[in-house]
Design a protein around this motif. Structure first.
Motif, PDB file in Angstrom:
ATOM      1  N   GLY A  51      15.795  26.129  83.637  1.00  0.00           N
ATOM      2  CA  GLY A  51      16.749  25.681  84.647  1.00  0.00           C
ATOM      3  C   GLY A  51      17.256  24.267  84.426  1.00  0.00           C
ATOM      4  O   GLY A  51      18.201  23.830  85.077  1.00  0.00           O
ATOM      5  N   LEU A  52      16.636  23.540  83.509  1.00  0.00           N
ATOM      6  CA  LEU A  52      17.002  22.147  83.241  1.00  0.00           C
ATOM      7  C   LEU A  52      17.343  21.999  81.750  1.00  0.00           C
ATOM      8  O   LEU A  52      16.453  21.880  80.917  1.00  0.00           O
ATOM      9  N   PRO A  53      18.608  22.010  81.398  1.00  0.00           N
ATOM     10  CA  PRO A  53      18.991  21.979  79.974  1.00  0.00           C
ATOM     11  C   PRO A  53      18.909  20.568  79.368  1.00  0.00           C
ATOM     12  O   PRO A  53      19.916  19.950  79.037  1.00  0.00           O
ATOM     13  N   TRP A  54      17.713  20.075  79.166  1.00  0.00           N
ATOM     14  CA  TRP A  54      17.535  18.726  78.621  1.00  0.00           C
ATOM     15  C   TRP A  54      17.814  18.642  77.124  1.00  0.00           C
ATOM     16  O   TRP A  54      18.045  17.557  76.589  1.00  0.00           O
ATOM     17  N   PHE A  55      17.809  19.781  76.413  1.00  0.00           N
ATOM     18  CA  PHE A  55      18.014  19.768  74.962  1.00  0.00           C
ATOM     19  C   PHE A  55      19.385  19.201  74.569  1.00  0.00           C
ATOM     20  O   PHE A  55      19.564  18.756  73.430  1.00  0.00           O
ATOM     21  N   VAL A  56      20.353  19.198  75.520  1.00  0.00           N
ATOM     22  CA  VAL A  56      21.696  18.711  75.187  1.00  0.00           C
ATOM     23  C   VAL A  56      21.708  17.210  74.904  1.00  0.00           C
ATOM     24  O   VAL A  56      22.583  16.731  74.161  1.00  0.00           O
ATOM     25  N   TRP A  57      20.762  16.457  75.461  1.00  0.00           N
ATOM     26  CA  TRP A  57      20.752  15.003  75.251  1.00  0.00           C
ATOM     27  C   TRP A  57      20.394  14.637  73.816  1.00  0.00           C
ATOM     28  O   TRP A  57      21.132  13.867  73.178  1.00  0.00           O
ATOM     29  N   PRO A  58      19.280  15.142  73.272  1.00  0.00           N
ATOM     30  CA  PRO A  58      19.038  14.832  71.855  1.00  0.00           C
ATOM     31  C   PRO A  58      20.085  15.462  70.934  1.00  0.00           C
ATOM     32  O   PRO A  58      20.472  14.860  69.925  1.00  0.00           O
ATOM     33  N   LEU A  59      20.585  16.642  71.300  1.00  0.00           N
ATOM     34  CA  LEU A  59      21.626  17.291  70.501  1.00  0.00           C
ATOM     35  C   LEU A  59      22.888  16.429  70.452  1.00  0.00           C
ATOM     36  O   LEU A  59      23.463  16.212  69.376  1.00  0.00           O
ATOM     37  N   GLY A  60      23.304  15.913  71.588  1.00  0.00           N
ATOM     38  CA  GLY A  60      24.508  15.084  71.644  1.00  0.00           C
ATOM     39  C   GLY A  60      24.368  13.785  70.870  1.00  0.00           C
ATOM     40  O   GLY A  60      25.249  13.409  70.090  1.00  0.00           O
ATOM     41  N   GLY A  61      23.252  13.103  71.090  1.00  0.00           N
ATOM     42  CA  GLY A  61      23.040  11.831  70.382  1.00  0.00           C
ATOM     43  C   GLY A  61      22.950  12.009  68.881  1.00  0.00           C
ATOM     44  O   GLY A  61      23.555  11.249  68.106  1.00  0.00           O
ATOM     45  N   TRP A  62      22.203  13.023  68.471  1.00  0.00           N
ATOM     46  CA  TRP A  62      22.034  13.265  67.042  1.00  0.00           C
ATOM     47  C   TRP A  62      23.337  13.749  66.420  1.00  0.00           C
ATOM     48  O   TRP A  62      23.640  13.444  65.271  1.00  0.00           O
ATOM     49  N   SER A  63      24.143  14.490  67.175  1.00  0.00           N
ATOM     50  CA  SER A  63      25.442  14.949  66.669  1.00  0.00           C
ATOM     51  C   SER A  63      26.346  13.766  66.347  1.00  0.00           C
ATOM     52  O   SER A  63      27.049  13.760  65.326  1.00  0.00           O
ATOM     53  N   ILE A  64      26.324  12.764  67.198  1.00  0.00           N
ATOM     54  CA  ILE A  64      27.135  11.561  66.950  1.00  0.00           C
ATOM     55  C   ILE A  64      26.653  10.853  65.687  1.00  0.00           C
ATOM     56  O   ILE A  64      27.459  10.465  64.832  1.00  0.00           O
ATOM     57  N   ALA A  65      25.338  10.715  65.552  1.00  0.00           N
ATOM     58  CA  ALA A  65      24.784  10.071  64.361  1.00  0.00           C
ATOM     59  C   ALA A  65      25.127  10.863  63.095  1.00  0.00           C
ATOM     60  O   ALA A  65      25.478  10.287  62.059  1.00  0.00           O
ATOM     61  N   LEU A  66      25.048  12.181  63.183  1.00  0.00           N
ATOM     62  CA  LEU A  66      25.371  13.031  62.036  1.00  0.00           C
ATOM     63  C   LEU A  66      26.845  12.914  61.669  1.00  0.00           C
ATOM     64  O   LEU A  66      27.200  12.883  60.486  1.00  0.00           O
TER      65      LEU A  66
END
Length: 99
Positions: A51-66
């Motif tokens: 119910g809490l989609p926290w995975f989007v935060w590391p995904l978003g940050g790492w996507s920017i770095a990538l």
């Protein structure tokens, strides 16, 4: 230009091309780690706190770095199997030395 000077320039060019190829290979490893780890984070998120989609935060940050890493390495050009030879050829032509 004598043969010794030409040989020195060729070694310098080959060294520069090798650094570029290593940077491209490094990006491939970065992307592979990004994909595997973010899939694992998604699975963990869905298993324990769906119910809490926290995975989007590391995904978003790492996507920017990538994205920054990709821009720094490729700057609009793609990678191929003949990267090293192509880099050497381009650098030699840029310096006016044809093999």
């Amino acid at each position: 230009m004598d043969e010794r000077e030409r040989s020195k320039i060729e070694r310098e060019v080959a060294s520069k091309a090798l650094r570029r190829v290593r940077a491209k290979i490094g990006f491939r490893w970065h992307f592979a780690a990004f994909a595997v780890i973010n899939v694992l984070l998604f699975v963990i998120n869905m298993m324990f706190t769906p119910g809490l989609p926290w995975f989007v935060w590391p995904l978003g940050g790492w996507s920017i770095a990538l994205a920054f890493h990709a821009f720094a390495v490729f700057q609009g050009s793609g990678a191929s199997d003949d990267m090293l030879e192509a880099e050497i050829r381009r650098e030699m032509e840029r310096r006016g030395l044809n093999r």
